[in-house]
Enzyme design. Structure first.
Site, PDB file in Angstrom:
ATOM      1  N   THR A 254       0.867  -1.173   0.000  1.00  0.00           N
ATOM      2  CA  THR A 254       0.000   0.000   0.000  1.00  0.00           C
ATOM      3  C   THR A 254       0.908   1.227   0.000  1.00  0.00           C
ATOM      4  O   THR A 254       1.954   1.238   0.650  1.00  0.00           O
ATOM      5  CB  THR A 254      -1.029  -0.024   1.163  1.00  0.00           C
ATOM      6  OG1 THR A 254      -2.028   0.971   0.918  1.00  0.00           O
ATOM      7  CG2 THR A 254      -0.394   0.214   2.522  1.00  0.00           C
TER       8      THR A 254
ATOM      9  N   CYS B 185      -3.356   6.899   8.415  1.00  0.00           N
ATOM     10  CA  CYS B 185      -3.971   5.582   8.327  1.00  0.00           C
ATOM     11  C   CYS B 185      -2.966   4.528   8.817  1.00  0.00           C
ATOM     12  O   CYS B 185      -1.786   4.808   8.943  1.00  0.00           O
ATOM     13  CB  CYS B 185      -4.355   5.250   6.884  1.00  0.00           C
ATOM     14  SG  CYS B 185      -5.473   6.444   6.131  1.00  0.00           S
TER      15      CYS B 185
ATOM     16  N   HIS C 189      -5.822  -1.434   4.773  1.00  0.00           N
ATOM     17  CA  HIS C 189      -5.403  -0.041   4.947  1.00  0.00           C
ATOM     18  C   HIS C 189      -6.564   0.699   5.631  1.00  0.00           C
ATOM     19  O   HIS C 189      -7.498   1.143   4.965  1.00  0.00           O
ATOM     20  CB  HIS C 189      -5.093   0.524   3.557  1.00  0.00           C
ATOM     21  CG  HIS C 189      -4.622   1.949   3.515  1.00  0.00           C
ATOM     22  ND1 HIS C 189      -3.728   2.394   2.575  1.00  0.00           N
ATOM     23  CD2 HIS C 189      -4.918   3.035   4.274  1.00  0.00           C
ATOM     24  CE1 HIS C 189      -3.496   3.696   2.756  1.00  0.00           C
ATOM     25  NE2 HIS C 189      -4.213   4.111   3.779  1.00  0.00           N
TER      26      HIS C 189
END
Lengths: 161, 207
Positions: free
Chosen positions: A23, A29, A46
């Site tokens: 990711t 996040c 995520h």
């Protein structure tokens, strides 16, 4: 490595060695990698927010720490991972802006990390390694073949945990 | 009664209003920037887009593209945050215009002077958008000092995206292009009122 599977924001996916999963540009996040070392199956979610029960619009399971981890486990088991083998590596939860006046907004990265740690503890999944907090973004890549999580940030050396 | 307002199901009229706020704000910002550098700056009509989080970073060249984000928190009769974002290379161009640097001066880091110029650009642009919003809604809205961060687009965008995430699964982005003939600069503007403030804004507009 054959193929790098990409996971977007509020998104999840799984991969089997020799493929890898990544990711890009994690900020506040948190990226949670779950891994079955015996079957070399990995999953990555995520997440953006700590708690789905605090939000009205919570259909997107991958958006939250609590439901995201559950949905990821379900998907991994469906492709042959053994729930009992799973271990975790986590990264992200940075504070991207140095806010001085709004504590809740400022702490969202920390709160995400806390929620992820609590959820994993509650369901008995060990965190093998973590690289969280600080004030910079991270791209993470996980290789089920070796169990390595690679972390790349702007102007910093690559870290392997 | 729990509110059902959601950016995902925003209707055409609301979308038009948000675009109009974007248009007027961008116009104000361009005028202010022109005055600051004492030369004409052109502006294209802003594009307004409602994007799923997954695709948000694609619009600014991908999640790993280097960007400058200038973020403000909103106070007064509406709360929330807004952010002005541009690619790092575009920020260099804009700063060069402002400081009279050679237009091809692009370095790894910004000098202290360039950083304060960026903060000032952020202030001008945020002020311009806020005044258009305040005028249209008749609400008194003030902003914090600018908070600046230079990093990967995905990481910078995570902050407003998380705020949008509390409401829905999409983020509203206003893209403006301005500059002189040789130095076009694309800027992205993100406004995120809290759910309560969003309702207050729409109701003050009679929607």
């Amino acid at each position: 490595m054959k193929e790098m599977i990409r996971v977007g924001m509020a998104d999840l996916n799984v991969c089997v060695a020799p493929n890898a999963i990544a990711t890009l540009g994690l900020g506040s996040c948190v990226g949670i990698v779950l891994y079955d070392p015996r079957n070399k199956i990995a999953g990555l979610v995520h997440i953006m927010l700590p708690d789905s029960t605090k939000i009205i619009n919570n259909e997107n399971k991958a958006k939250f720490a609590d439901t995201g981890i559950d949905a990821l486990i379900e998907k991994m088991v469906s492709i042959g991972a053994n729930r009992k083998n799973l271990v975790a590596k986590i990264a992200g939860g940075a504070q991207m802006f140095a806010f001085s006046n709004n504590s809740e907004m400022m702490r969202i990265g920390d709160r995400n990390v806390e929620a992820v740690r609590k959820k994993l503890k509650d369901i008995g999944i060990e965190i093998r390694a973590a690289h969280t907090g600080e004030n910079y973004g991270r791209t993470i890549e996980f290789y089920p073949e070796t169990g390595e999580l690679h972390i790349k940030s702007v102007g910093r050396d690559r870290i392997i945990i | 009664m729990v509110s059902q307002i959601n950016y995902d199901s925003i209707n055409n009229m609301q979308f038009d209003v948000l675009r109009e706020i974007g248009n007027i704000g961008a116009g104000n910002a361009t005028t202010a920037l022109s005055q600051m550098i004492n030369s004409k700056i052109d502006m294209k009509i802003p594009k307004v887009e409602l994007l799923e989080f997954k695709y948000l970073a694609d619009i600014v060249g991908g999640a790993e593209n280097l960007v400058v984000g200038i973020l403000f928190t909103l106070e007064g009769q509406a709360n929330g945050m807004m952010m002005f974002m541009m690619e790092k290379i575009a920020a260099h161009r804009l700063v060069n215009l402002l400081l009279n640097n050679p237009s091809d001066k692009i370095t790894d880091d910004f000098t202290e002077m360039e950083m304060s110029a960026l903060n000032e650009i952020g202030n001008i642009i945020a002020g311009a958008y806020l005044s258009s919003l305040s005028t249209l809604t008749n609400m008194l809205i003030t902003s914090s000092i600018p908070y600046l961060s230079i990093d990967m687009a995905g990481a910078i965008l995570s902050v407003p995206a998380i705020e949008f995430g509390k409401i829905g699964d999409k983020a509203l982005l206003i893209e403006t292009e301005f500059g002189d003939k040789e130095n076009a600069v694309n800027g992205y503007f993100i406004l995120i009122p809290t759910l309560k403030s969003y309702e207050a804004i729409l109701s003050s507009l009679g929607l």
